[in-house]
Scaffold this motif. Sequence first.
Motif, PDB file in Angstrom:
ATOM      1  N   ARG A 158       0.839  -1.197   0.000  1.00 19.71           N
ATOM      2  CA  ARG A 158       0.000   0.000   0.000  1.00 19.71           C
ATOM      3  C   ARG A 158       0.877   1.251   0.000  1.00 19.71           C
ATOM      4  O   ARG A 158       1.865   1.324   0.711  1.00 19.71           O
ATOM      5  CB  ARG A 158      -0.925  -0.004   1.220  1.00 19.71           C
ATOM      6  CG  ARG A 158      -2.076   1.001   1.109  1.00 19.71           C
ATOM      7  CD  ARG A 158      -3.065   0.874   2.254  1.00 19.71           C
ATOM      8  NE  ARG A 158      -3.842  -0.357   2.232  1.00 19.71           N
ATOM      9  CZ  ARG A 158      -5.082  -0.454   2.724  1.00 19.71           C
ATOM     10  NH1 ARG A 158      -5.688   0.609   3.238  1.00 19.71           N
ATOM     11  NH2 ARG A 158      -5.713  -1.600   2.698  1.00 19.71           N
ATOM     12  N   VAL A 159       0.477   2.227  -0.814  1.00 19.09           N
ATOM     13  CA  VAL A 159       1.150   3.526  -0.869  1.00 19.09           C
ATOM     14  C   VAL A 159       0.115   4.601  -0.571  1.00 19.09           C
ATOM     15  O   VAL A 159      -0.976   4.606  -1.147  1.00 19.09           O
ATOM     16  CB  VAL A 159       1.796   3.791  -2.244  1.00 19.09           C
ATOM     17  CG1 VAL A 159       2.382   5.208  -2.296  1.00 19.09           C
ATOM     18  CG2 VAL A 159       2.880   2.769  -2.542  1.00 19.09           C
ATOM     19  N   VAL A 160       0.462   5.496   0.340  1.00 20.79           N
ATOM     20  CA  VAL A 160      -0.433   6.573   0.746  1.00 20.79           C
ATOM     21  C   VAL A 160       0.222   7.914   0.410  1.00 20.79           C
ATOM     22  O   VAL A 160       1.358   8.167   0.794  1.00 20.79           O
ATOM     23  CB  VAL A 160      -0.727   6.506   2.257  1.00 20.79           C
ATOM     24  CG1 VAL A 160      -1.583   7.693   2.692  1.00 20.79           C
ATOM     25  CG2 VAL A 160      -1.407   5.188   2.610  1.00 20.79           C
ATOM     26  N   MET A 161      -0.518   8.747  -0.312  1.00 17.13           N
ATOM     27  CA  MET A 161      -0.040  10.076  -0.676  1.00 17.13           C
ATOM     28  C   MET A 161      -0.817  11.119   0.126  1.00 17.13           C
ATOM     29  O   MET A 161      -2.046  11.199   0.014  1.00 17.13           O
ATOM     30  CB  MET A 161      -0.255  10.335  -2.173  1.00 17.13           C
ATOM     31  CG  MET A 161       0.391   9.318  -3.106  1.00 17.13           C
ATOM     32  SD  MET A 161       2.198   9.261  -2.988  1.00 17.13           S
ATOM     33  CE  MET A 161       2.628  10.947  -3.399  1.00 17.13           C
ATOM     34  N   VAL A 162      -0.112  11.895   0.935  1.00 12.06           N
ATOM     35  CA  VAL A 162      -0.775  12.945   1.711  1.00 12.06           C
ATOM     36  C   VAL A 162      -0.868  14.193   0.836  1.00 12.06           C
ATOM     37  O   VAL A 162       0.131  14.825   0.511  1.00 12.06           O
ATOM     38  CB  VAL A 162      -0.024  13.239   3.017  1.00 12.06           C
ATOM     39  CG1 VAL A 162      -0.739  14.351   3.794  1.00 12.06           C
ATOM     40  CG2 VAL A 162       0.051  11.971   3.864  1.00 12.06           C
ATOM     41  N   THR A 163      -2.080  14.531   0.453  1.00 13.11           N
ATOM     42  CA  THR A 163      -2.332  15.672  -0.412  1.00 13.11           C
ATOM     43  C   THR A 163      -3.094  16.724   0.383  1.00 13.11           C
ATOM     44  O   THR A 163      -2.852  16.921   1.564  1.00 13.11           O
ATOM     45  CB  THR A 163      -3.060  15.232  -1.692  1.00 13.11           C
ATOM     46  OG1 THR A 163      -3.286  16.366  -2.526  1.00 13.11           O
ATOM     47  CG2 THR A 163      -4.380  14.555  -1.407  1.00 13.11           C
ATOM     48  N   SER A 164      -4.035  17.410  -0.228  1.00 13.74           N
ATOM     49  CA  SER A 164      -4.784  18.458   0.453  1.00 13.74           C
ATOM     50  C   SER A 164      -5.993  18.838  -0.385  1.00 13.74           C
ATOM     51  O   SER A 164      -5.980  18.664  -1.621  1.00 13.74           O
ATOM     52  CB  SER A 164      -3.898  19.691   0.639  1.00 13.74           C
ATOM     53  OG  SER A 164      -4.658  20.815   1.050  1.00 13.74           O
ATOM     54  N   ASP A 165      -7.036  19.362   0.274  1.00 12.26           N
ATOM     55  CA  ASP A 165      -8.117  19.912  -0.545  1.00 12.26           C
ATOM     56  C   ASP A 165      -7.636  21.181  -1.245  1.00 12.26           C
ATOM     57  O   ASP A 165      -8.331  21.745  -2.094  1.00 12.26           O
ATOM     58  CB  ASP A 165      -9.390  20.155   0.265  1.00 12.26           C
ATOM     59  CG  ASP A 165      -9.280  21.277   1.287  1.00 12.26           C
ATOM     60  OD1 ASP A 165      -8.166  21.810   1.489  1.00 12.26           O
ATOM     61  OD2 ASP A 165     -10.311  21.621   1.893  1.00 12.26           O
ATOM     62  N   GLY A 166      -6.401  21.597  -0.932  1.00 12.78           N
ATOM     63  CA  GLY A 166      -5.756  22.668  -1.674  1.00 12.78           C
ATOM     64  C   GLY A 166      -5.503  22.328  -3.128  1.00 12.78           C
ATOM     65  O   GLY A 166      -5.128  23.204  -3.917  1.00 12.78           O
ATOM     66  N   HIS A 167      -5.731  21.070  -3.517  1.00  9.77           N
ATOM     67  CA  HIS A 167      -5.637  20.722  -4.941  1.00  9.77           C
ATOM     68  C   HIS A 167      -6.625  21.544  -5.769  1.00  9.77           C
ATOM     69  O   HIS A 167      -6.477  21.678  -6.985  1.00  9.77           O
ATOM     70  CB  HIS A 167      -5.884  19.225  -5.152  1.00  9.77           C
ATOM     71  CG  HIS A 167      -7.323  18.826  -5.050  1.00  9.77           C
ATOM     72  ND1 HIS A 167      -7.935  18.543  -3.839  1.00  9.77           N
ATOM     73  CD2 HIS A 167      -8.293  18.683  -5.985  1.00  9.77           C
ATOM     74  CE1 HIS A 167      -9.202  18.234  -4.055  1.00  9.77           C
ATOM     75  NE2 HIS A 167      -9.448  18.316  -5.346  1.00  9.77           N
ATOM     76  N   ARG A 168      -7.629  22.116  -5.083  1.00 12.98           N
ATOM     77  CA  ARG A 168      -8.630  22.943  -5.765  1.00 12.98           C
ATOM     78  C   ARG A 168      -8.000  24.181  -6.405  1.00 12.98           C
ATOM     79  O   ARG A 168      -8.589  24.808  -7.289  1.00 12.98           O
ATOM     80  CB  ARG A 168      -9.696  23.405  -4.761  1.00 12.98           C
ATOM     81  CG  ARG A 168      -9.180  24.418  -3.736  1.00 12.98           C
ATOM     82  CD  ARG A 168     -10.190  24.793  -2.671  1.00 12.98           C
ATOM     83  NE  ARG A 168      -9.665  25.827  -1.762  1.00 12.98           N
ATOM     84  CZ  ARG A 168      -8.949  25.587  -0.691  1.00 12.98           C
ATOM     85  NH1 ARG A 168      -8.666  24.334  -0.343  1.00 12.98           N
ATOM     86  NH2 ARG A 168      -8.513  26.592   0.075  1.00 12.98           N
ATOM     87  N   LEU A 169      -6.789  24.532  -5.956  1.00 12.84           N
ATOM     88  CA  LEU A 169      -6.157  25.770  -6.390  1.00 12.84           C
ATOM     89  C   LEU A 169      -5.435  25.660  -7.723  1.00 12.84           C
ATOM     90  O   LEU A 169      -4.962  26.669  -8.241  1.00 12.84           O
ATOM     91  CB  LEU A 169      -5.180  26.259  -5.318  1.00 12.84           C
ATOM     92  CG  LEU A 169      -5.838  26.653  -3.991  1.00 12.84           C
ATOM     93  CD1 LEU A 169      -4.809  26.764  -2.890  1.00 12.84           C
ATOM     94  CD2 LEU A 169      -6.604  27.963  -4.150  1.00 12.84           C
ATOM     95  N   GLY A 170      -5.341  24.453  -8.268  1.00 16.93           N
ATOM     96  CA  GLY A 170      -4.697  24.394  -9.570  1.00 16.93           C
ATOM     97  C   GLY A 170      -4.477  23.012 -10.138  1.00 16.93           C
ATOM     98  O   GLY A 170      -4.096  22.086  -9.416  1.00 16.93           O
ATOM     99  N   PRO A 171      -4.698  22.860 -11.442  1.00 13.55           N
ATOM    100  CA  PRO A 171      -4.356  21.617 -12.135  1.00 13.55           C
ATOM    101  C   PRO A 171      -2.863  21.595 -12.455  1.00 13.55           C
ATOM    102  O   PRO A 171      -2.123  22.517 -12.111  1.00 13.55           O
ATOM    103  CB  PRO A 171      -5.184  21.724 -13.424  1.00 13.55           C
ATOM    104  CG  PRO A 171      -5.215  23.197 -13.704  1.00 13.55           C
ATOM    105  CD  PRO A 171      -5.288  23.866 -12.349  1.00 13.55           C
ATOM    106  N   VAL A 302     -13.633  18.200  -4.410  1.00 10.14           N
ATOM    107  CA  VAL A 302     -12.958  17.243  -5.283  1.00 10.14           C
ATOM    108  C   VAL A 302     -12.983  17.804  -6.703  1.00 10.14           C
ATOM    109  O   VAL A 302     -14.051  17.940  -7.298  1.00 10.14           O
ATOM    110  CB  VAL A 302     -13.642  15.862  -5.286  1.00 10.14           C
ATOM    111  CG1 VAL A 302     -12.813  14.870  -6.104  1.00 10.14           C
ATOM    112  CG2 VAL A 302     -13.854  15.343  -3.876  1.00 10.14           C
ATOM    113  N   LYS A 303     -11.825  18.143  -7.234  1.00 11.51           N
ATOM    114  CA  LYS A 303     -11.740  18.692  -8.576  1.00 11.51           C
ATOM    115  C   LYS A 303     -11.476  17.582  -9.598  1.00 11.51           C
ATOM    116  O   LYS A 303     -10.678  16.679  -9.358  1.00 11.51           O
ATOM    117  CB  LYS A 303     -10.627  19.735  -8.661  1.00 11.51           C
ATOM    118  CG  LYS A 303     -10.871  20.973  -7.789  1.00 11.51           C
ATOM    119  CD  LYS A 303     -12.092  21.759  -8.254  1.00 11.51           C
ATOM    120  CE  LYS A 303     -12.232  23.067  -7.491  1.00 11.51           C
ATOM    121  NZ  LYS A 303     -13.414  23.840  -7.923  1.00 11.51           N
ATOM    122  N   THR A 304     -12.141  17.676 -10.735  1.00 11.68           N
ATOM    123  CA  THR A 304     -12.019  16.636 -11.756  1.00 11.68           C
ATOM    124  C   THR A 304     -10.601  16.531 -12.297  1.00 11.68           C
ATOM    125  O   THR A 304     -10.167  15.449 -12.707  1.00 11.68           O
ATOM    126  CB  THR A 304     -12.993  16.888 -12.912  1.00 11.68           C
ATOM    127  OG1 THR A 304     -12.773  18.215 -13.430  1.00 11.68           O
ATOM    128  CG2 THR A 304     -14.434  16.779 -12.443  1.00 11.68           C
TER     129      THR A 304
END
Length: 329
Positions: A158-171, A302-304
């Motif tokens: 298993r691999v876990v990537m810690v991201t953020s709802d800050g992904h909303r700020l840019g593709p 959640v951004k597409t």
Amino acid sequence: MPAPYNANTTATELVSEYASLIKGKTILATGVTPGTLGGFYVQVIAAANPANIVLAGRNPIKLQQCEQEITAKNPDVHVRTLQVDFSSLKSARDAASQVNSWDDIPVIDVLVNNAGIMAVDYKLSEDGVESQFATNHLGPFLFTNLIMGKVLKSDAPRVVMVTSDGHRLGPIRFHDYNFDEGKTYNKWYAYGQSKTANMLMALSLANKMGIKHGLQAFSLHPGVIRTTSLGKHLDWEKTDMAGLCSADKLLGNVEGWKGFSPKSLDQGVATHVYASFDTSLKANNGAYLIDAHIADPLEDTVKTWATSNFEAERLWKLSESLVGETFPY
């Protein structure tokens, strides 16, 4: 039916529930510093007696402090430290080489990519890449793929990537990830790009190795935790909260008009533990998680652009090009 976890669920509660799944496992976590999400994660899972915990981070003194705190309470847990700076591809390669040389740790059951930086001033890495994209994505991308042989030796990798709802700020800015060499740089949009990359990387790993190798990969948003060092360099009261709100408003994100509900470290790390060990997630390989559940596009941010298989493959190819290595799984 899985338990109804929510924003108030704690890591301590989940470790107690998953104790039998954690016992005897080998876990490698990056971004480990006392008082941070990574530091709290390794401390809380240590109570369930994993066989090995590998602590990876930039500062050897802080790594040693975390090691001492764990072994003082859990003397039967074998702890190793690994110095790595993910802003440098050379450092990522050197660290991966060390991990692969450890005969006493032949398997890594869970890899948690937790290291990261947030909203820093414009700077290029030593490899010529914008620092947030380099540190939050390219370094972990290279390191993860270089130690994948040990991960895939697990019965349930298993691999876990810690991201953020800050992904909303840019593709992903595929043709301009360096923001025109800083001329159009916005530290929040650069942060968003790097967090989108974390989500797409988890999706790629699940797509490429889920069926063939049984690898599970997930990304997660831990929530807003104000007590960590991630945003200590920011002046929230005078400029940076206003800057973040402005960036959101320009994109039409609701976060530009509403406040943030902070969590405790124990609550924030709950989703780390859920992503690392919950067995019900197998049916949703590659998912993005929040508040210890699979994110709901109707209720959560959640951004597409961060959940697209097409974008994930584009990023994989770009990443291989930037690190100068291909990983054909």
